[in-house]
Design a protein around this motif. Structure first.
Motif, short mmCIF file in Angstrom:
data_model
loop_
_atom_site.label_atom_id
_atom_site.label_comp_id
_atom_site.label_asym_id
_atom_site.label_seq_id
_atom_site.Cartn_x
_atom_site.Cartn_y
_atom_site.Cartn_z
N TYR A 231 0.68 -1.31 0.08
CA TYR A 231 0.14 -0.17 0.18
C TYR A 231 0.88 1.16 0.04
CZ TYR A 231 -3.25 3.51 1.61
OH TYR A 231 -3.92 4.70 2.00
N THR A 232 0.51 2.23 -0.98
CA THR A 232 1.25 3.65 -0.98
C THR A 232 0.22 4.60 -0.75
OG1 THR A 232 1.54 3.72 -3.12
CG2 THR A 232 3.20 2.54 -1.93
N ASP A 233 0.29 5.87 -1.49
CA ASP A 233 -0.40 6.85 -1.64
C ASP A 233 -1.56 6.40 -2.43
OD1 ASP A 233 -2.05 9.18 -2.00
OD2 ASP A 233 -0.25 10.52 -2.21
N PRO A 234 -3.14 6.16 -2.00
CA PRO A 234 -3.99 5.57 -3.18
C PRO A 234 -4.44 6.91 -4.09
CG PRO A 234 -4.81 6.04 -0.98
CD PRO A 234 -3.30 6.19 -0.80
N LYS A 235 -4.03 8.02 -3.65
CA LYS A 235 -4.44 9.27 -4.47
C LYS A 235 -3.58 9.54 -5.83
CE LYS A 235 -5.47 12.18 -1.27
NZ LYS A 235 -5.18 11.19 0.13
N ARG A 236 -2.43 8.66 -5.65
CA ARG A 236 -1.50 9.17 -6.57
C ARG A 236 -1.73 8.04 -7.78
NH1 ARG A 236 4.36 8.51 -6.97
NH2 ARG A 236 5.28 10.41 -7.59
N LEU A 237 -1.89 8.34 -8.96
CA LEU A 237 -2.13 7.23 -10.05
C LEU A 237 -1.01 7.29 -11.18
CD1 LEU A 237 -6.12 8.58 -10.61
CD2 LEU A 237 -4.92 6.59 -9.29
N ARG A 238 -0.31 8.32 -11.27
CA ARG A 238 0.81 8.23 -11.97
C ARG A 238 2.15 9.10 -11.50
NH1 ARG A 238 -3.07 11.79 -13.79
NH2 ARG A 238 -4.14 10.27 -15.21
N ALA A 239 3.14 8.93 -12.05
CA ALA A 239 4.31 9.24 -11.45
C ALA A 239 4.10 11.02 -11.31
CB ALA A 239 5.72 8.99 -12.04
N ASP A 241 1.84 12.77 -10.59
CA ASP A 241 0.78 13.37 -9.57
C ASP A 241 1.67 13.55 -8.32
OD1 ASP A 241 -1.34 12.65 -11.17
OD2 ASP A 241 -1.74 10.87 -10.06
N PRO A 242 1.48 14.71 -7.58
CA PRO A 242 2.03 15.08 -6.28
C PRO A 242 1.56 13.87 -5.17
CG PRO A 242 0.53 16.79 -6.68
CD PRO A 242 0.52 15.85 -7.97
N GLY A 243 2.65 13.42 -4.51
CA GLY A 243 2.28 12.21 -3.63
C GLY A 243 2.37 12.74 -2.18
N THR A 244 1.93 11.92 -1.20
CA THR A 244 1.93 12.26 0.15
C THR A 244 3.12 11.19 0.75
OG1 THR A 244 -0.27 12.91 0.40
CG2 THR A 244 0.68 12.43 2.36
N VAL A 245 4.12 11.78 1.49
CA VAL A 245 4.84 10.96 2.14
C VAL A 245 4.60 10.54 3.35
CG1 VAL A 245 7.49 10.95 3.18
CG2 VAL A 245 6.99 11.98 0.75
N GLU A 246 3.91 11.34 4.21
CA GLU A 246 3.50 11.11 5.54
C GLU A 246 2.63 9.92 5.68
OE1 GLU A 246 3.70 14.10 4.36
OE2 GLU A 246 5.67 14.46 5.36
N ASN A 247 2.85 8.84 6.65
CA ASN A 247 1.76 7.81 6.88
C ASN A 247 1.78 7.06 5.73
OD1 ASN A 247 0.83 6.91 9.12
ND2 ASN A 247 -1.20 8.37 8.97
N ASN A 248 2.91 6.99 4.66
CA ASN A 248 2.72 6.25 3.48
C ASN A 248 3.86 5.01 3.87
OD1 ASN A 248 3.58 5.06 1.28
ND2 ASN A 248 3.24 7.11 -0.07
N PRO A 249 3.52 3.78 4.00
CA PRO A 249 4.32 2.71 4.17
C PRO A 249 5.75 2.72 3.37
CG PRO A 249 2.00 1.99 3.95
CD PRO A 249 2.01 3.19 3.72
N LEU A 250 5.53 2.96 2.02
CA LEU A 250 6.60 2.95 1.31
C LEU A 250 7.84 3.87 2.01
CD1 LEU A 250 8.11 2.67 -1.66
CD2 LEU A 250 6.94 4.49 -2.51
N TRP A 251 7.24 4.99 2.18
CA TRP A 251 8.44 6.08 3.17
C TRP A 251 8.87 5.41 4.35
CZ3 TRP A 251 11.22 7.48 -0.58
CH2 TRP A 251 10.90 7.69 -1.83
N ILE A 252 7.81 5.10 5.13
CA ILE A 252 8.09 4.69 6.45
C ILE A 252 9.14 3.59 6.26
CG2 ILE A 252 7.16 3.26 8.55
CD1 ILE A 252 4.44 4.71 7.82
N PHE A 253 8.97 2.74 5.39
CA PHE A 253 10.12 1.58 5.23
C PHE A 253 11.40 2.17 4.72
CE2 PHE A 253 8.18 -2.90 5.58
CZ PHE A 253 6.84 -2.34 6.07
N HIS A 254 11.44 2.99 3.68
CA HIS A 254 12.59 3.69 3.45
C HIS A 254 13.34 4.40 4.78
CE1 HIS A 254 13.60 3.14 -0.89
NE2 HIS A 254 12.45 3.20 -1.16
N GLU A 255 12.73 5.32 5.36
CA GLU A 255 13.14 5.64 6.62
C GLU A 255 13.80 4.68 7.67
OE1 GLU A 255 10.43 8.64 7.87
OE2 GLU A 255 10.24 9.51 5.79
#
Ligand code: TRP
Length: 343
Positions: A231-239, A241-255
């Protein structure tokens, strides 16, 4: 003289990334500086799964294999099985006298488990006793430090209370028997899983039972599949689109796992402004996680191919653990003036 460290796991399944970042990483690092004891709490698994002995037996061996794979070194540290340490059972009975019943019932971790596992008022007497057993696990080794996840803090508080109470009741103030053990929390206290938020919009923590875990024993292919589906930012459909980093497992994992902090900072900025795709960021995360777990897979293979060696390590660990626990039990009985036949 090194200080003592004790911690353990209830064998409910294979260990995952949440265990690594929450506690295992600390344990591996602390092995050189502390005299370490790692307990596989097989009896605790019976509190809710008494009907599944074969599973618990297998899970116990799985945890031992996980310990060795992450780099717990049996030549430095002691790995052992709770059910083989009779002194802990005796200490549990003795320490239970120092804990008022309502005090145990106030333990928020027990309450939470009763809620989550839907035990209602049908939990066994042994279920409550497991918390007292955990007190005995720690005090049997007169441990100074206990690396655990955040959910275990209430058990540590009970342990500290019992240690103080015992020292005060039965020891001279200048020669307390028990050190007051300290909690050591991991780099990430509560790692999220790879699945969707729950109905309250919160990301559930990584857990086997929620089916949202990446296991330390997963193959590179499985890790790759799981990250791609994560699961990442569900509102982001293509590269773009601006994305949300906060509360996004992709970034939680990178961090949590990517040691290239500069890459993470730059990629997060690009993600916010729609200049980098999920695919690229996930690919990077796959590389990071495969690299982290590669030495674990290699060590695992050594022991997987040699089950007799695994049992030998457990048996030797259990012998060393018994020696320490018996010594504590003798000191406890002496302090309580119940040492009738000791010379
Ligand atoms: N309750 C811990 C868990 O579920 C496992 C455990 C048992 C433990 N005895 C312990 C942890 C003593 C630390 C110290 O993970």
């Amino acid at each position: 003289m090194k200080q003592r460290l004790l911690t353990g796991d209830t064998p409910t399944g294979k260990l995952h990334l949440g265990h690594w970042i929450g506690s295992l990483e600390n344990r591996v690092q602390m092995q050189n500086d502390y005299e370490c004891y790692f307990l596989i709490a097989n009896i605790h698994a019976f509190t809710t799964r008494a009907d599944k002995p074969a599973e618990i037996r297998q899970n116990t061996l799985d945890i031992a294999l996980d310990y060795l794979s992450v780099g717990i070194d049996p030549s430095k540290s002691t790995i052992f099985i709770l059910s083989e340490i009779p002194a802990i059972a005796e200490l549990t009975f003795l320490f239970s006298m120092l804990l008022p019943y309502p005090r145990v019932m106030r333990n928020p971790t027990l309450k939470e488990e009763i809620r989550i596992k839907e035990l209602g008022d049908n939990y066994s007497f042994g279920f409550l006793l497991y918390a007292v057993d955990q007190v005995a696990d720690i005090l049997a080794f007169r441990a100074h430090v206990v690396p655990v996840g955040e959910d275990q803090i209430p058990h540590l508080e009970m342990t500290r209370e019992v240690a103080r109470r015992f020292n005060q009741l039965y020891c001279d103030s200048d020669t307390p028997l028990f050190p007051i053990p300290e909690v050591k929390l991991g780099k990430v206290k509560r790692l999220v899983g790879i699945g969707h938020p729950n109905e309250n919009g919160q990301l559930p923590k990584m857990s086997k039972s929620l089916n949202n875990a990446i296991f330390l024993s997963d193959t590179p292919d499985v890790i790759s599949q799981k990250v791609k589906a994560m699961y990442t930012d569900p509102k982001r459909l293509r590269a773009s689109d601006p994305g949300t980093v906060e509360n996004n497992p992709l970034w939680i994992f990178h961090e949590a796992f990517n040691s290239d902090k500069a890459w993470v900072a730059e990629a997060e900025e690009k993600y916010r402004t729609g200049q980098i795709g999920d695919v690229e960021c996930k690919k990077k995360l796959i590389d990071v996680l495969v690299a982290l777990t590669e030495p674990m897979r290699q060590r695992r293979k050594l022991y997987e191919d040699d089950p007799a060696q695994l049992l030998k390590i457990l048996q030797e660990g259990t012998e060393r653990a018994n020696a320490v626990a018996e010594e504590t039990l003798a000191a406890v009985k002496k302090a309580m003036q119940q040492d009738f036949f000791y010379k």
